[in-house]
Design a protein around this motif. Sequence first.
Motif, PDB file in Angstrom:
ATOM      1  N   GLY A  38       0.608  -1.240   0.050  1.00  0.00           N
ATOM      2  CA  GLY A  38      -0.009  -0.047  -0.134  1.00  0.00           C
ATOM      3  C   GLY A  38       0.794   1.122   0.054  1.00  0.00           C
ATOM      4  N   LEU A  39       1.855   1.115   0.645  1.00  0.00           N
ATOM      5  CA  LEU A  39       2.893   2.406   0.771  1.00  0.00           C
ATOM      6  C   LEU A  39       3.566   2.425  -0.475  1.00  0.00           C
ATOM      7  CD1 LEU A  39       3.546   4.269   3.070  1.00  0.00           C
ATOM      8  CD2 LEU A  39       5.328   2.845   3.814  1.00  0.00           C
ATOM      9  N   ALA A  40       4.173   1.562  -1.069  1.00  0.00           N
ATOM     10  CA  ALA A  40       4.637   1.418  -2.395  1.00  0.00           C
ATOM     11  C   ALA A  40       3.810   1.981  -3.592  1.00  0.00           C
ATOM     12  CB  ALA A  40       5.180   0.104  -2.711  1.00  0.00           C
ATOM     13  N   GLN A  41       2.683   1.713  -3.462  1.00  0.00           N
ATOM     14  CA  GLN A  41       1.602   2.192  -4.392  1.00  0.00           C
ATOM     15  C   GLN A  41       1.435   3.840  -4.141  1.00  0.00           C
ATOM     16  OE1 GLN A  41      -1.924   4.228  -3.935  1.00  0.00           O
ATOM     17  NE2 GLN A  41      -1.754   2.788  -2.269  1.00  0.00           N
ATOM     18  N   ALA A  42       1.629   4.235  -2.907  1.00  0.00           N
ATOM     19  CA  ALA A  42       1.378   5.456  -2.706  1.00  0.00           C
ATOM     20  C   ALA A  42       2.479   6.755  -3.321  1.00  0.00           C
ATOM     21  CB  ALA A  42       1.146   5.899  -1.388  1.00  0.00           C
ATOM     22  N   LEU A  43       3.652   5.855  -3.187  1.00  0.00           N
ATOM     23  CA  LEU A  43       4.912   6.720  -3.708  1.00  0.00           C
ATOM     24  C   LEU A  43       5.373   6.161  -4.978  1.00  0.00           C
ATOM     25  CD1 LEU A  43       7.488   4.815  -2.259  1.00  0.00           C
ATOM     26  CD2 LEU A  43       6.422   6.012  -0.477  1.00  0.00           C
TER      27      LEU A  43
END
Lengths: 257, 324
Positions: B142-147
């Motif tokens: 989810g974090l990778a998706q955001a950045l």
Amino acid sequence: MRNLFTLIGKELHLYFISPVAYVVAMVFLAVSDFLFYLQVRGISELSSRHMMQMQGEVPQLIVHEAIFIPTFRNMSFVLLLIMPLLTMRLFAEEKKGRTSELLMTSPISITQIVFGKFFAAMLVYLLLLILSLHLPLVLSIVTEISWAPIFSSYLGLFLMGGVFLSMGLFASSLTENQIIAAVIAFGILIGLWIGGVSGANASESGIGEIAVYLSISKHLEGFIKGLISTRSLTYFISMTLLGLFLCYRVVESERWK
Amino acid sequence: MIAVKQLSKRYGPVVAIDDVSFTVDKGEILAFLGPNGAGKTTTMRILTCFMPATSGTATIAGFDIFEEPMAVKRRIGYLPESPPLYPEMTVEEYLVFVAKIKGLPRAAIQPGLKGAIEKCGLGEVSRRLIGNLSKGYRQRVGLAQALIHNPDVLILDEPTVGLDPRQIIEIRELIKGLAGDHTIILSTHILPEATAVCQKVVIISRGRIVAVDSQEKLSSRVRKSEKISLRIRRGDAASLEKIKAVAGVLQVSPQASEEDEVAYIVESNLGQDIREHLSKTVVEHGMGLLEMKPLVLSLEEVFLQLTTEEKMPESQQQTVKDAS
Ligand SMILES: Nc1ncnc2c1ncn2[C@@H]1O[C@H](COP(=O)(O)OP(=O)(O)OP(=O)(O)O)[C@@H](O)[C@H]1O
Ligand SMILES: [Mg+2]
């Protein structure tokens, strides 16, 4: 445009890795093959009797009348029963898995999302129809068949599928439960389907006429018989757009809750 | 970079947030701190153009969230409360899809993917199905998706939820490292998280902002040393020296006090209890000990006070009702 292709690609990807599309395809092909076989057997018994009397082959038109018209009718009803399974996931699952939050916060429009899903479903459906082409192809080996009404039938089935899928998409946008989405889609489609049947009984009144006009089966009938009318073309296309529009409105209004 | 002006949101009769305003400068990290149901998620959903506000507005990177949502969305990376994942996809497939819909140019997709995988420590699982990952790894995806599209602004709703303690530290370090290039808003219920990572903290409770503070001010409120409030009858420069001489005392600061008494705040190292020595010194030198109590007005307490003070009567009423 690129966004649309990305979204179509993603939906197709999800179709091909889930078993639903394969099950739908298998059921559709198995049932239509079986019904087709019943028709062919019926006509071949009939024609063997004919042959003794008339010493001739069955004319092309009769092949279409006797085999393809009932087959396509049956096929369209089978499609009515299984197509909601192709669309039930499309929005319900995005909501349930919260992935709608990703889509709605990405720089893509709701129109692109709706059309991406619709076109992907249409492509899967097109593939289904192409696979079912083996029926006339097989028959064409053993007897002469006239291709023109077959193509108009396929055009009709394709356009009818547009209505089925857009209504299914609309149903899917209403809930986050796939089963409920499928049931709602059945409800809408069966309503549209039998509208004509009940309308025909009350055809003197204005309501009866409207019901007949709204009936999917009545419009398909023309295509199956080889008649392409603008009235029916307009009907299918506008019903498809209506489903997509309703779907768009639901997705859009979801934000305002 | 982010300016929020008088944002309010109602769900029918429920007021989720009420008149929320704050600003975040470029490169800053702002923590949104508040108990359950405070309105953190609601605020973030409005900022990411997921849903409209009832009134008020906000600008992100100079673009109004209502007038130019597409421009805003292109500049935001958003990790929602529950990571928006497709369990049937592999991590890589998913991230590539996200990169595309975020409008990353074709040539930038592979480098972006590599960067995001590396930053979030996903190298080992990049070819696995998301549905088979553990909760912590899903959070990382989810974090990778955001950045992945290297956005100017990152909005992270409880980014460390569900992670193990070591991962929490890693992710916090990662978020800290992202500041500067990115402007970040993150939400949390956990106070140390806010103070560990952020320059600025907004404390929100039941839809209203109850405190906005910079990290420096917060740190000074957070307990870094043991503090003892000492009140004595007779205090002068000599007694001050004597108190300072007690073993373990770091600093003694005189406080405003009443006429016939003197008050000090005595600081010592964290975890060291000097009360015994202190009281002995005070008594032996006849300073007239009036009061000695440990001061623990940490941010935790500030937070609890600010966010619960109005709830107290309710719970008391509850107990009264239960008793009757
Ligand atoms: N869809 C909704 N319909 C009605 N009320 C809602 C809806 N979403 C949130 N709320 C209400 O709005 C308020 C704020 O909710 P929000 O989710 O923003 O809180 P939060 O600070 O994110 O809490 P948490 O720490 O539990 O995630 C709550 O009182 C909640 O019940
Ligand atoms: Mg929340």
